[in-house]
Design a protein around this motif. Structure first.
Motif, PDB file in Angstrom:
ATOM      1  N   GLY A   1       0.805  -1.215   0.000  1.00 59.09           N
ATOM      2  CA  GLY A   1       0.000   0.000   0.000  1.00 59.09           C
ATOM      3  C   GLY A   1       0.836   1.260   0.000  1.00 59.09           C
ATOM      4  O   GLY A   1       1.997   1.269  -0.399  1.00 59.09           O
ATOM      5  N   GLY A   2       0.206   2.354   0.471  1.00 59.59           N
ATOM      6  CA  GLY A   2       0.877   3.639   0.494  1.00 59.59           C
ATOM      7  C   GLY A   2      -0.078   4.755   0.126  1.00 59.59           C
ATOM      8  O   GLY A   2      -1.264   4.731   0.476  1.00 59.59           O
ATOM      9  N   ASN A   3       0.421   5.735  -0.614  1.00 56.21           N
ATOM     10  CA  ASN A   3      -0.341   6.917  -0.973  1.00 56.21           C
ATOM     11  C   ASN A   3      -1.451   6.575  -1.966  1.00 56.21           C
ATOM     12  O   ASN A   3      -1.198   5.982  -3.014  1.00 56.21           O
ATOM     13  CB  ASN A   3       0.600   7.965  -1.555  1.00 56.21           C
ATOM     14  N   LEU A   4      -2.677   6.946  -1.623  1.00 56.93           N
ATOM     15  CA  LEU A   4      -3.844   6.605  -2.436  1.00 56.93           C
ATOM     16  C   LEU A   4      -3.700   7.083  -3.883  1.00 56.93           C
ATOM     17  O   LEU A   4      -3.954   6.324  -4.825  1.00 56.93           O
ATOM     18  CB  LEU A   4      -5.104   7.214  -1.797  1.00 56.93           C
ATOM     19  N   THR A   5      -3.297   8.330  -4.068  1.00 56.75           N
ATOM     20  CA  THR A   5      -3.170   8.877  -5.419  1.00 56.75           C
ATOM     21  C   THR A   5      -2.196   8.064  -6.255  1.00 56.75           C
ATOM     22  O   THR A   5      -2.467   7.736  -7.423  1.00 56.75           O
ATOM     23  CB  THR A   5      -2.701  10.345  -5.362  1.00 56.75           C
TER      24      THR A   5
END
Length: 313
Positions: A182-186
């Motif tokens: 995962g990580g930054n949505l954008t």
């Protein structure tokens, strides 16, 4: 096959790169002092202070810094100075065979999410979604827990996230385990439809973001939902969404309404309230290590992302 990098020791050298935008020079200098206090030496990449529009040098210069740091036998870890914009421009040109042959700690977050996803999925290397040098450690009021996250690189201890770190809330009850991704949505949405599309199947999937209005978060979370990313996951961790408030429209759905509507539909164990992302404190998470989440006692335990290596190796 998952590979964990070797742990750091006092006296080791850390390579500093800016694979996206250039850092604040004053804040970076302060953060380098912090690394030296940890007993580490630093080696600055050649493109870190360059400026090419909103990028820290051209794509070729930033790419060369990454390759040089992985090849350099004196460098034991690679830490990103800051995020910003631009890693998606170089991800298809990375030499993943080189990275696989020279596995070492790779640390950063935000725009670095694209590199985390690609490197882990292409090589199996565990990387670290952790606080930045310039934009986190270099601040005047940096939180002690943010600094302590760097101890993950020295000590082979699990990361234990409980209500003691921040108030956690259960969205969907249950237990789940699997490699963490995962990580930054954008940036995760930016991977969709590319050879580096985030793979959440069997994983514990986490998201975070900053400065995105609720309608934009709605649009991106919906896209991940339609791409099956929540349905594929074993469990879901909702990190910090800093400054994601309505601006264009005063009347708005709340982030909680958005997450409940889109993510709870997958009926996978889900918790929110984690200080993971653009927040203070910000807690580092090793991507690719096994995570275990339990909504009943509201815990998220992640195995260490490092391993001991013999000196002869």
């Amino acid at each position: 096959m998952t590979m964990k990098p070797a742990r750091l020791k006092r006296g080791d050298t850390v390579g500093i790169i800016a694979p996206a935008s250039p850092p604040n020079a004053k804040q970076l200098k302060k953060s380098l002092d912090f690394l030296k206090e940890l007993g580490l030496n630093v080696k600055i990449g050649t493109s870190v202070y360059k400026e090419y529009g909103y990028l820290a040098g051209t794509d070729e210069e930033r790419l060369e810094d990454i390759h040089c740091m992985f090849k350099d036998p004196e460098v034991h870890a690679i830490v990103c100075a800051c995020g910003g914009f631009g890693t998606g421009r170089i991800v298809s040109k990375l030499n993943y065979d080189l990275i696989k042959q020279h596995p070492k700690i790779f640390w950063g977050y935000s725009d670095i999410t694209f590199l985390h996803t690609a490197i882990h999925q292409q090589t199996g290397l565990v990387t670290f979604h952790g606080p930045m040098l310039s934009s986190d450690i270099g601040l005047d009021d940096v939180h002690e827990l943010t600094k302590q996250s760097f101890q993950q690189l020295f000590n082979q201890q699990p990361i234990e996230y409980t209500n003691h770190l921040s108030p956690l809330e259960t969205v969907v009850e249950g237990e789940a385990s699997g490699p963490v991704i995962g990580g930054n949505l954008t940036l995760l949405v930016n991977t969709l439809g590319t050879p580096f599309e985030v793979d959440t199947k069997g994983k514990v999937f986490f998201i975070e973001d900053i400065d995105e209005e609720p309608y934009k978060v709605d649009r991106m979370v919906n896209q991940l939902k339609m791409a099956g990313k929540f349905q594929d996951a074993e469990g879901i961790i909702i990190g910090d969404f800093h400054n994601c408030d309505p601006v264009k429209r005063e009347q708005s759905l709340t982030l909680d309404e958005i997450f409940t509507y889109h993510i709870a539909q997958a009926n996978k164990p889900t918790m929110k309230g984690f200080k993971i992302g653009h927040c203070s404190p910000t807690i580092a998470i090793p991507i690719g290590s096994i995570g275990r989440m339990n909504t009943y006692d509201q815990t998220f335990i992640v195995e260490s992302g490092i391993e001991e290596k013999d000196e002869a190796e």
